[in-house]
Design a protein around this motif. Structure first.
Motif, mmCIF file in Angstrom:
data_model
loop_
_atom_site.group_PDB
_atom_site.id
_atom_site.type_symbol
_atom_site.label_atom_id
_atom_site.label_comp_id
_atom_site.label_asym_id
_atom_site.label_seq_id
_atom_site.Cartn_x
_atom_site.Cartn_y
_atom_site.Cartn_z
ATOM 1 N N MET A 1 12.695 70.335 70.441
ATOM 2 C CA MET A 1 12.779 71.765 70.241
ATOM 3 C C MET A 1 11.376 72.347 70.402
ATOM 4 S SD MET A 1 13.852 73.928 66.853
ATOM 5 C CE MET A 1 15.227 72.874 66.582
ATOM 6 N N SER A 2 11.312 73.454 71.083
ATOM 7 C CA SER A 2 10.021 74.067 71.337
ATOM 8 C C SER A 2 9.447 74.687 70.058
ATOM 9 C CB SER A 2 10.151 75.152 72.411
ATOM 10 O OG SER A 2 10.818 76.279 71.891
ATOM 11 N N PHE A 3 8.147 74.801 70.063
ATOM 12 C CA PHE A 3 7.461 75.391 68.911
ATOM 13 C C PHE A 3 7.909 76.829 68.687
ATOM 14 C CE2 PHE A 3 3.980 78.007 67.309
ATOM 15 C CZ PHE A 3 3.817 77.424 66.063
ATOM 16 N N ILE A 4 8.080 77.567 69.771
ATOM 17 C CA ILE A 4 8.469 78.980 69.650
ATOM 18 C C ILE A 4 9.854 79.106 69.027
ATOM 19 C CG2 ILE A 4 9.030 81.055 70.981
ATOM 20 C CD1 ILE A 4 6.752 80.256 72.884
ATOM 21 N N ARG A 5 10.788 78.242 69.442
ATOM 22 C CA ARG A 5 12.137 78.312 68.864
ATOM 23 C C ARG A 5 12.104 77.932 67.383
ATOM 24 N NH1 ARG A 5 17.847 75.610 70.602
ATOM 25 N NH2 ARG A 5 18.949 76.515 68.860
ATOM 26 N N LYS A 6 11.346 76.880 67.057
ATOM 27 C CA LYS A 6 11.259 76.451 65.660
ATOM 28 C C LYS A 6 10.616 77.549 64.808
ATOM 29 C CE LYS A 6 10.761 72.149 64.377
ATOM 30 N NZ LYS A 6 10.216 70.815 64.094
ATOM 31 N N ALA A 7 9.564 78.181 65.317
ATOM 32 C CA ALA A 7 8.913 79.271 64.584
ATOM 33 C C ALA A 7 9.877 80.439 64.405
ATOM 34 C CB ALA A 7 7.655 79.722 65.321
ATOM 35 N N GLY A 8 10.647 80.725 65.443
ATOM 36 C CA GLY A 8 11.627 81.806 65.352
ATOM 37 C C GLY A 8 12.691 81.531 64.305
ATOM 38 N N MET A 9 13.120 80.268 64.213
ATOM 39 C CA MET A 9 14.118 79.915 63.202
ATOM 40 C C MET A 9 13.543 80.076 61.805
ATOM 41 S SD MET A 9 16.390 76.831 64.877
ATOM 42 C CE MET A 9 15.544 75.639 63.950
ATOM 43 N N TRP A 10 12.307 79.653 61.612
ATOM 44 C CA TRP A 10 11.692 79.799 60.285
ATOM 45 C C TRP A 10 11.501 81.263 59.916
ATOM 46 C CZ3 TRP A 10 11.980 76.807 56.454
ATOM 47 C CH2 TRP A 10 12.089 75.437 56.644
ATOM 48 N N ILE A 11 11.150 82.072 60.889
ATOM 49 C CA ILE A 11 11.032 83.509 60.627
ATOM 50 C C ILE A 11 12.387 84.080 60.216
ATOM 51 C CG2 ILE A 11 10.631 85.746 61.747
ATOM 52 C CD1 ILE A 11 8.416 84.300 63.385
ATOM 53 N N ALA A 12 13.459 83.651 60.892
ATOM 54 C CA ALA A 12 14.801 84.119 60.538
ATOM 55 C C ALA A 12 15.183 83.686 59.130
ATOM 56 C CB ALA A 12 15.820 83.600 61.550
ATOM 57 N N VAL A 13 14.880 82.444 58.777
ATOM 58 C CA VAL A 13 15.193 81.949 57.429
ATOM 59 C C VAL A 13 14.421 82.735 56.383
ATOM 60 C CG1 VAL A 13 14.952 79.965 55.872
ATOM 61 C CG2 VAL A 13 15.864 79.641 58.169
ATOM 62 N N MET A 14 13.148 82.959 56.632
ATOM 63 C CA MET A 14 12.334 83.712 55.672
ATOM 64 C C MET A 14 12.830 85.155 55.564
ATOM 65 S SD MET A 14 10.434 81.442 54.496
ATOM 66 C CE MET A 14 9.268 82.330 53.517
#
Length: 81
Positions: free
Chosen positions: A1-14
């Motif tokens: 999984m790309s860093f951008i997708r993982k960062a986007g998921m964490w932003i969504a969770v937060m």
């Protein structure tokens, strides 16, 4: 999984967490406490993660209905244990 997708998921969770999402789930459940399973189910559904069959989950305390959701959360780095 790309860093951008993982960062986007964490932003969504937060964003879900800080927006009172867990409180609205609790109210919808009759003002009861939200379990870890209910919370991760809501997050996985909100992120529209693809579910497998749950056969690769390493957790022994997860029932067969929740296993695919936990598996998807683990594979996408949302949970560790």
């Amino acid at each position: 999984m790309s860093f951008i997708r993982k960062a986007g998921m964490w932003i969504a969770v937060m964003a879900l967490t800080f927006s009172g999402f867990s409180m609205s789930v609790a109210k919808a459940a009759g003002a009861q406490d939200v379990t870890r399973g209910e919370f991760i189910t809501a997050v996985v559904k909100a992120l529209e993660l693809e579910l497998g069959d749950g056969s690769t989950t390493e957790f022994t305390d997860v029932d067969e209905i929740l296993a695919p959701i936990v598996e998807a959360a683990k594979q996408n780095g949302l949970i560790k244990g």
